[in-house]
Design a protein around this motif. Structure first.
Motif, PDB file in Angstrom:
ATOM      1  N   CYS A   1      11.120  -0.047   2.041  1.00 25.86           N
ATOM      2  CA  CYS A   1      10.318   0.910   1.266  1.00 25.86           C
ATOM      3  C   CYS A   1      11.122   2.161   0.928  1.00 25.86           C
ATOM      4  O   CYS A   1      10.950   2.755  -0.137  1.00 25.86           O
ATOM      5  CB  CYS A   1       9.055   1.273   2.041  1.00 25.86           C
ATOM      6  N   ARG A   2      12.041   2.561   1.845  1.00 22.79           N
ATOM      7  CA  ARG A   2      12.877   3.719   1.537  1.00 22.79           C
ATOM      8  C   ARG A   2      13.802   3.416   0.363  1.00 22.79           C
ATOM      9  O   ARG A   2      13.991   4.248  -0.538  1.00 22.79           O
ATOM     10  CB  ARG A   2      13.693   4.124   2.765  1.00 22.79           C
ATOM     11  N   ALA A   3      14.375   2.238   0.353  1.00 24.28           N
ATOM     12  CA  ALA A   3      15.240   1.858  -0.771  1.00 24.28           C
ATOM     13  C   ALA A   3      14.430   1.762  -2.061  1.00 24.28           C
ATOM     14  O   ALA A   3      14.897   2.191  -3.139  1.00 24.28           O
ATOM     15  CB  ALA A   3      15.921   0.523  -0.464  1.00 24.28           C
ATOM     16  N   TRP A   4      13.223   1.219  -1.958  1.00 25.09           N
ATOM     17  CA  TRP A   4      12.365   1.126  -3.150  1.00 25.09           C
ATOM     18  C   TRP A   4      12.022   2.514  -3.673  1.00 25.09           C
ATOM     19  O   TRP A   4      12.022   2.779  -4.879  1.00 25.09           O
ATOM     20  CB  TRP A   4      11.086   0.365  -2.807  1.00 25.09           C
ATOM     21  N   HIS A   5      11.731   3.447  -2.752  1.00 23.49           N
ATOM     22  CA  HIS A   5      11.379   4.812  -3.143  1.00 23.49           C
ATOM     23  C   HIS A   5      12.560   5.509  -3.814  1.00 23.49           C
ATOM     24  O   HIS A   5      12.393   6.221  -4.817  1.00 23.49           O
ATOM     25  CB  HIS A   5      10.931   5.595  -1.904  1.00 23.49           C
ATOM     26  N   ASP A   6      13.768   5.298  -3.289  1.00 22.10           N
ATOM     27  CA  ASP A   6      14.941   5.931  -3.900  1.00 22.10           C
ATOM     28  C   ASP A   6      15.172   5.416  -5.312  1.00 22.10           C
ATOM     29  O   ASP A   6      15.473   6.189  -6.228  1.00 22.10           O
ATOM     30  CB  ASP A   6      16.174   5.672  -3.030  1.00 22.10           C
TER      31      ASP A   6
ATOM     32  N   THR B   1       0.832  -1.206   0.000  1.00 20.40           N
ATOM     33  CA  THR B   1       0.000   0.000   0.000  1.00 20.40           C
ATOM     34  C   THR B   1       0.863   1.251   0.000  1.00 20.40           C
ATOM     35  O   THR B   1       0.595   2.233  -0.714  1.00 20.40           O
ATOM     36  CB  THR B   1      -0.926   0.011   1.218  1.00 20.40           C
ATOM     37  N   CYS B   2       1.960   1.231   0.761  1.00 22.10           N
ATOM     38  CA  CYS B   2       2.861   2.387   0.828  1.00 22.10           C
ATOM     39  C   CYS B   2       3.517   2.628  -0.520  1.00 22.10           C
ATOM     40  O   CYS B   2       3.625   3.781  -0.982  1.00 22.10           O
ATOM     41  CB  CYS B   2       3.907   2.142   1.912  1.00 22.10           C
ATOM     42  N   ARG B   3       3.944   1.558  -1.177  1.00 29.07           N
ATOM     43  CA  ARG B   3       4.629   1.720  -2.449  1.00 29.07           C
ATOM     44  C   ARG B   3       3.681   2.197  -3.553  1.00 29.07           C
ATOM     45  O   ARG B   3       4.081   2.971  -4.435  1.00 29.07           O
ATOM     46  CB  ARG B   3       5.306   0.412  -2.844  1.00 29.07           C
ATOM     47  N   GLU B   4       2.430   1.741  -3.521  1.00 30.17           N
ATOM     48  CA  GLU B   4       1.448   2.257  -4.482  1.00 30.17           C
ATOM     49  C   GLU B   4       1.219   3.744  -4.276  1.00 30.17           C
ATOM     50  O   GLU B   4       1.109   4.515  -5.242  1.00 30.17           O
ATOM     51  CB  GLU B   4       0.137   1.485  -4.341  1.00 30.17           C
TER      52      GLU B   4
ATOM     53  N   ARG C   1       2.502   9.353  -5.866  1.00 31.87           N
ATOM     54  CA  ARG C   1       3.093  10.649  -5.518  1.00 31.87           C
ATOM     55  C   ARG C   1       4.147  11.062  -6.542  1.00 31.87           C
ATOM     56  O   ARG C   1       4.224  12.234  -6.930  1.00 31.87           O
ATOM     57  CB  ARG C   1       3.715  10.562  -4.122  1.00 31.87           C
ATOM     58  N   LEU C   2       4.954  10.126  -6.997  1.00 31.39           N
ATOM     59  CA  LEU C   2       5.967  10.448  -8.000  1.00 31.39           C
ATOM     60  C   LEU C   2       5.348  10.880  -9.322  1.00 31.39           C
ATOM     61  O   LEU C   2       5.925  11.685 -10.050  1.00 31.39           O
ATOM     62  CB  LEU C   2       6.882   9.234  -8.226  1.00 31.39           C
ATOM     63  N   ASP C   3       4.163  10.344  -9.618  1.00 31.17           N
ATOM     64  CA  ASP C   3       3.471  10.702 -10.868  1.00 31.17           C
ATOM     65  C   ASP C   3       2.570  11.914 -10.707  1.00 31.17           C
ATOM     66  O   ASP C   3       1.907  12.317 -11.676  1.00 31.17           O
ATOM     67  CB  ASP C   3       2.630   9.512 -11.354  1.00 31.17           C
ATOM     68  N   GLY C   4       2.543  12.506  -9.503  1.00 29.01           N
ATOM     69  CA  GLY C   4       1.708  13.668  -9.281  1.00 29.01           C
ATOM     70  C   GLY C   4       0.234  13.339  -9.167  1.00 29.01           C
ATOM     71  O   GLY C   4      -0.612  14.202  -9.413  1.00 29.01           O
ATOM     72  N   GLU C   5      -0.092  12.104  -8.800  1.00 30.66           N
ATOM     73  CA  GLU C   5      -1.483  11.682  -8.688  1.00 30.66           C
ATOM     74  C   GLU C   5      -1.893  11.592  -7.232  1.00 30.66           C
ATOM     75  O   GLU C   5      -1.078  11.716  -6.318  1.00 30.66           O
ATOM     76  CB  GLU C   5      -1.678  10.331  -9.390  1.00 30.66           C
TER      77      GLU C   5
ATOM     78  N   GLU D   1      -2.647   9.963  -3.862  1.00 34.94           N
ATOM     79  CA  GLU D   1      -2.039   8.791  -3.247  1.00 34.94           C
ATOM     80  C   GLU D   1      -3.068   7.766  -2.787  1.00 34.94           C
ATOM     81  O   GLU D   1      -2.753   6.582  -2.662  1.00 34.94           O
ATOM     82  CB  GLU D   1      -1.170   9.228  -2.069  1.00 34.94           C
ATOM     83  N   GLY D   2      -4.268   8.186  -2.510  1.00 33.82           N
ATOM     84  CA  GLY D   2      -5.319   7.265  -2.094  1.00 33.82           C
ATOM     85  C   GLY D   2      -5.342   6.972  -0.612  1.00 33.82           C
ATOM     86  O   GLY D   2      -6.328   6.405  -0.099  1.00 33.82           O
ATOM     87  N   VAL D   3      -4.285   7.324   0.093  1.00 34.32           N
ATOM     88  CA  VAL D   3      -4.206   7.137   1.545  1.00 34.32           C
ATOM     89  C   VAL D   3      -3.617   8.405   2.136  1.00 34.32           C
ATOM     90  O   VAL D   3      -2.970   9.192   1.431  1.00 34.32           O
ATOM     91  CB  VAL D   3      -3.344   5.910   1.915  1.00 34.32           C
ATOM     92  N   PRO D   4      -3.808   8.631   3.444  1.00 23.64           N
ATOM     93  CA  PRO D   4      -3.250   9.839   4.059  1.00 23.64           C
ATOM     94  C   PRO D   4      -1.737   9.910   3.886  1.00 23.64           C
ATOM     95  O   PRO D   4      -1.018   8.915   4.090  1.00 23.64           O
ATOM     96  CB  PRO D   4      -3.658   9.701   5.533  1.00 23.64           C
ATOM     97  N   ALA D   5      -1.245  11.070   3.506  1.00 22.20           N
ATOM     98  CA  ALA D   5       0.181  11.238   3.247  1.00 22.20           C
ATOM     99  C   ALA D   5       1.003  11.072   4.511  1.00 22.20           C
ATOM    100  O   ALA D   5       2.140  10.575   4.460  1.00 22.20           O
ATOM    101  CB  ALA D   5       0.435  12.608   2.633  1.00 22.20           C
TER     102      ALA D   5
END
Length: 240
Positions: free
Chosen positions: A36-41, A5-8, A13-17, A19-23
């Protein structure tokens, strides 16, 4: 919050859309989850790599394009000559203003009854001289000056020939109209010598780019129009 859910949410967020859940929940999970931090980077690096790429090197064709472009004709000489004709035409008009009705008008009979005709002739000489001078300074004005001068000369020639044959005008007065013939010839050179490639009108200062939108399917049955498009510099676009 689960990692999927966090990665979706981070992908949105990266696409400017949305997020569907609270930031704040996404950020809280991101602080506590190293995976998840490594995935986000990695996702942020990949996204920027896809959106911002180095410019592809291309050969410099400036010299070849300039060499192949047709040379624009030098239009300064007809304009200078047209300016000289304009000054001569203005001098003729000023001579009529400061002179008297009979001598300044080259021998026409301009008594009290003909004073208004004499004034009209003087006004025409001054107006034509100013028009020719303005066109010498601004060649784009030839679009309007040329037809007026051509019509005036076309009407003046038969009248001058008739007056010369009947003796109501002197040879010197008729010969003074050669200024208008020279002006008309130079106007034609200026008009056709200052047109852009494929244009029907002389090039005017400050012309902006335009695009022909008449070829679109939805406008195929409408009259051909030209729509002006304001271009934006590439540097104004935002990069992700």
């Amino acid at each position: 919050m689960e990692c999927d859910t966090c990665r979706e949410a981070l992908s949105a967020r990266l696409d400017g859309e949305d997020e569907g859940v609270p930031a704040d929940q996404v950020d809280e999970h991101l602080e506590t989850c190293a995976s998840c931090r490594a995935w986000h980077d990695r996702a942020a690096t990949l996204t920027r790599t896809l959106r911002v790429r180095p410019a592809t090197p291309v050969p410099d064709l400036t010299a070849a394009i300039v060499a192949a472009a047709p040379a624009k004709p030098r239009g300064w000489l007809p304009r200078m000559l047209l300016g000289g004709v304009a000054v001569a035409q203005l001098t003729l008009g000023v001579a009529q203003v400061v002179g008297n009705g009979s001598t300044a008008h080259g021998g026409h009979v301009t008594g009290v009854d003909g004073s208004h005709l004499f004034n009209e002739s003087t006004a025409w000489n001054l107006a034509l001289g100013l028009g020719l001078l303005w066109t010498a300074l601004r060649p784009s004005a030839s679009t309007g000056t040329l037809p007026v001068t051509a019509a005036f000369v076309a009407v003046l020639i038969p009248y001058s020939a008739s007056d010369l044959l009947s003796g109501t005008a002197t040879v010197s007065r008729v010969l003074s109209h050669t200024l208008l013939l020279a002006g008309l010839a130079l106007l034609t050179l200026v008009h056709f010598g200052n047109r852009g490639p494929g244009d029907r009108t002389p090039v005017a200062d400050g012309d902006s780019g335009s695009a022909d939108t008449s070829g679109t399917p939805e406008r195929a049955d409408q009259p051909r129009t030209r729509r002006h498009i304001r271009l934006r510099p590439v540097s104004k676009h935002r990069a992700a």
